[in-house]
Design a protein around this motif. Structure first.
Motif, PDB file in Angstrom:
ATOM      1  N   PRO A  70       0.803  -1.238   0.000  1.00  0.00           N
ATOM      2  CA  PRO A  70       0.000   0.000   0.000  1.00  0.00           C
ATOM      3  C   PRO A  70       0.833   1.285   0.000  1.00  0.00           C
ATOM      4  O   PRO A  70       0.317   2.356  -0.333  1.00  0.00           O
ATOM      5  CB  PRO A  70      -0.826  -0.113   1.290  1.00  0.00           C
ATOM      6  N   LEU A  71       2.116   1.181   0.325  1.00  0.00           N
ATOM      7  CA  LEU A  71       2.969   2.373   0.341  1.00  0.00           C
ATOM      8  C   LEU A  71       3.407   2.801  -1.053  1.00  0.00           C
ATOM      9  O   LEU A  71       3.961   3.896  -1.225  1.00  0.00           O
ATOM     10  CB  LEU A  71       4.192   2.117   1.234  1.00  0.00           C
ATOM     11  N   LYS A  72       3.177   1.933  -2.035  1.00  0.00           N
ATOM     12  CA  LYS A  72       3.428   2.235  -3.448  1.00  0.00           C
ATOM     13  C   LYS A  72       4.856   2.719  -3.717  1.00  0.00           C
ATOM     14  O   LYS A  72       5.079   3.717  -4.418  1.00  0.00           O
ATOM     15  CB  LYS A  72       2.408   3.231  -3.970  1.00  0.00           C
ATOM     16  N   LEU A  73       5.803   1.993  -3.169  1.00  0.00           N
ATOM     17  CA  LEU A  73       7.220   2.302  -3.428  1.00  0.00           C
ATOM     18  C   LEU A  73       7.642   1.726  -4.775  1.00  0.00           C
ATOM     19  O   LEU A  73       7.158   0.671  -5.190  1.00  0.00           O
ATOM     20  CB  LEU A  73       8.099   1.684  -2.339  1.00  0.00           C
ATOM     21  N   LYS A  74       8.551   2.393  -5.443  1.00  0.00           N
ATOM     22  CA  LYS A  74       9.179   1.835  -6.643  1.00  0.00           C
ATOM     23  C   LYS A  74      10.008   0.642  -6.174  1.00  0.00           C
ATOM     24  O   LYS A  74      10.470   0.595  -5.028  1.00  0.00           O
ATOM     25  CB  LYS A  74      10.075   2.869  -7.318  1.00  0.00           C
ATOM     26  N   TYR A  75      10.263  -0.291  -7.082  1.00  0.00           N
ATOM     27  CA  TYR A  75      10.972  -1.512  -6.685  1.00  0.00           C
ATOM     28  C   TYR A  75      12.369  -1.196  -6.150  1.00  0.00           C
ATOM     29  O   TYR A  75      12.803  -1.789  -5.166  1.00  0.00           O
ATOM     30  CB  TYR A  75      11.047  -2.509  -7.851  1.00  0.00           C
ATOM     31  N   ASP A  76      13.084  -0.248  -6.768  1.00  0.00           N
ATOM     32  CA  ASP A  76      14.416   0.119  -6.277  1.00  0.00           C
ATOM     33  C   ASP A  76      14.343   0.719  -4.876  1.00  0.00           C
ATOM     34  O   ASP A  76      15.184   0.433  -4.027  1.00  0.00           O
ATOM     35  CB  ASP A  76      15.108   1.101  -7.227  1.00  0.00           C
ATOM     36  N   GLU A  77      13.337   1.550  -4.640  1.00  0.00           N
ATOM     37  CA  GLU A  77      13.152   2.122  -3.300  1.00  0.00           C
ATOM     38  C   GLU A  77      12.835   1.027  -2.286  1.00  0.00           C
ATOM     39  O   GLU A  77      13.324   1.059  -1.153  1.00  0.00           O
ATOM     40  CB  GLU A  77      12.010   3.145  -3.296  1.00  0.00           C
ATOM     41  N   LEU A  78      12.038   0.082  -2.722  1.00  0.00           N
ATOM     42  CA  LEU A  78      11.659  -1.040  -1.865  1.00  0.00           C
ATOM     43  C   LEU A  78      12.887  -1.851  -1.452  1.00  0.00           C
ATOM     44  O   LEU A  78      13.069  -2.172  -0.270  1.00  0.00           O
ATOM     45  CB  LEU A  78      10.672  -1.920  -2.629  1.00  0.00           C
ATOM     46  N   LYS A  79      13.752  -2.146  -2.424  1.00  0.00           N
ATOM     47  CA  LYS A  79      14.972  -2.898  -2.124  1.00  0.00           C
ATOM     48  C   LYS A  79      15.847  -2.139  -1.127  1.00  0.00           C
ATOM     49  O   LYS A  79      16.355  -2.721  -0.164  1.00  0.00           O
ATOM     50  CB  LYS A  79      15.781  -3.186  -3.402  1.00  0.00           C
ATOM     51  N   ILE A  80      16.020  -0.870  -1.374  1.00  0.00           N
ATOM     52  CA  ILE A  80      16.856  -0.045  -0.491  1.00  0.00           C
ATOM     53  C   ILE A  80      16.264   0.002   0.909  1.00  0.00           C
ATOM     54  O   ILE A  80      16.964  -0.225   1.903  1.00  0.00           O
ATOM     55  CB  ILE A  80      17.023   1.375  -1.075  1.00  0.00           C
ATOM     56  N   LYS A 169      13.395 -13.361   0.299  1.00  0.00           N
ATOM     57  CA  LYS A 169      12.077 -13.986   0.139  1.00  0.00           C
ATOM     58  C   LYS A 169      10.970 -12.940   0.235  1.00  0.00           C
ATOM     59  O   LYS A 169       9.960 -13.031  -0.454  1.00  0.00           O
ATOM     60  CB  LYS A 169      11.883 -15.095   1.172  1.00  0.00           C
ATOM     61  N   THR A 170      11.176 -11.945   1.083  1.00  0.00           N
ATOM     62  CA  THR A 170      10.208 -10.857   1.171  1.00  0.00           C
ATOM     63  C   THR A 170      10.173 -10.087  -0.141  1.00  0.00           C
ATOM     64  O   THR A 170       9.088  -9.769  -0.663  1.00  0.00           O
ATOM     65  CB  THR A 170      10.550  -9.916   2.355  1.00  0.00           C
ATOM     66  N   LEU A 171      11.340  -9.790  -0.702  1.00  0.00           N
ATOM     67  CA  LEU A 171      11.391  -9.093  -1.991  1.00  0.00           C
ATOM     68  C   LEU A 171      10.740  -9.923  -3.093  1.00  0.00           C
ATOM     69  O   LEU A 171      10.007  -9.384  -3.932  1.00  0.00           O
ATOM     70  CB  LEU A 171      12.841  -8.769  -2.366  1.00  0.00           C
ATOM     71  N   ASP A 172      10.981 -11.239  -3.089  1.00  0.00           N
ATOM     72  CA  ASP A 172      10.367 -12.114  -4.078  1.00  0.00           C
ATOM     73  C   ASP A 172       8.844 -12.077  -3.964  1.00  0.00           C
ATOM     74  O   ASP A 172       8.138 -11.982  -4.960  1.00  0.00           O
ATOM     75  CB  ASP A 172      10.860 -13.563  -3.926  1.00  0.00           C
ATOM     76  N   SER A 175       7.539  -8.737  -5.282  1.00  0.00           N
ATOM     77  CA  SER A 175       7.571  -8.591  -6.742  1.00  0.00           C
ATOM     78  C   SER A 175       6.515  -9.466  -7.410  1.00  0.00           C
ATOM     79  O   SER A 175       5.944  -9.090  -8.434  1.00  0.00           O
ATOM     80  CB  SER A 175       8.964  -8.881  -7.300  1.00  0.00           C
ATOM     81  N   SER A 176       6.203 -10.620  -6.844  1.00  0.00           N
ATOM     82  CA  SER A 176       5.175 -11.484  -7.426  1.00  0.00           C
ATOM     83  C   SER A 176       3.766 -11.002  -7.052  1.00  0.00           C
ATOM     84  O   SER A 176       2.808 -11.307  -7.756  1.00  0.00           O
ATOM     85  CB  SER A 176       5.368 -12.934  -6.998  1.00  0.00           C
TER      86      SER A 176
END
Length: 178
Positions: A70-80, A169-172, A175-176
């Motif tokens: 729900p925070l709608k982060l870009k994937y790169d922001e999410l990884k960081i 695993k959280t990132l996976d 992304s899915s």
């Protein structure tokens, strides 16, 4: 009186001088004892760190995507963000065990060098190795601060991100789930 005091001071000086180790004495009982004390402290610090890591590892879980998406982060922001928050959680979980280990390891290497003994596996834990990725962690932290403050506050309020979690695993899952 002054002469007596001078004699007492002189006697104390010679007594202390005869009992002081000037170091570099190889393979004396005292040097062996001192080295073994250093080795025990090193082994204890290593064991404490291993236990801390094991305790932190045993409860890792995947952070549910419904808490983060729900925070709608870009994937790169999410990884960081997840990298930084997991790193912070690991540091909190381990407490001072890692820093103490680094210090005791360096100290044991110096004691070993002084007495001309092998430092064992403490030789592997050099400052270059121990701190080789610190610059990368700082870069991630700097990038993390470029994420909107309100989103960071929401991320930092998620209880599941305050303890070490399964980062990849959280990132996976995230992304899915998108």
């Amino acid at each position: 009186m002054a002469v007596t005091l001078n004699k007492i001071i002189l006697l104390m000086f010679f007594f202390l001088l005869s009992n002081i180790s000037f170091g570099g004495e190889k393979n004396t009982e005292l040097s062996n004892m001192a080295f073994n004390l250093s080795k025990k402290k090193y082994e204890s610090a290593r064991l404490n760190l291993e236990n801390a890591i094991r305790n932190c590892e045993k409860n890792r879980s995947i952070v549910p995507s419904k808490l983060i998406l729900p925070l709608k982060l870009k994937y790169d922001e999410l990884k960081i963000a997840l990298f930084v928050l997991n790193n912070r959680a690991e540091e909190m979980c381990e407490g001072d065990a890692r820093n103490i280990f680094h210090y005791i390891s360096a100290k044991h290497r110096q004691v070993s060098k002084y007495y001309d003994f092998s430092s064992g596996d403490a030789k592997d834990y050099t400052e270059e190795l121990m701190f080789s990725s610190e610059w990368k962690k700082l870069e991630f932290e700097a990038k993390y601060y470029s994420i909107d403050r309100s989103i960071r506050a929401k991320l930092e309020s998620i209880e599941e991100l305050k303890v070490p979690f399964q980062l990849f695993k959280t990132l996976d899952e995230l992304s899915s789930a998108k």
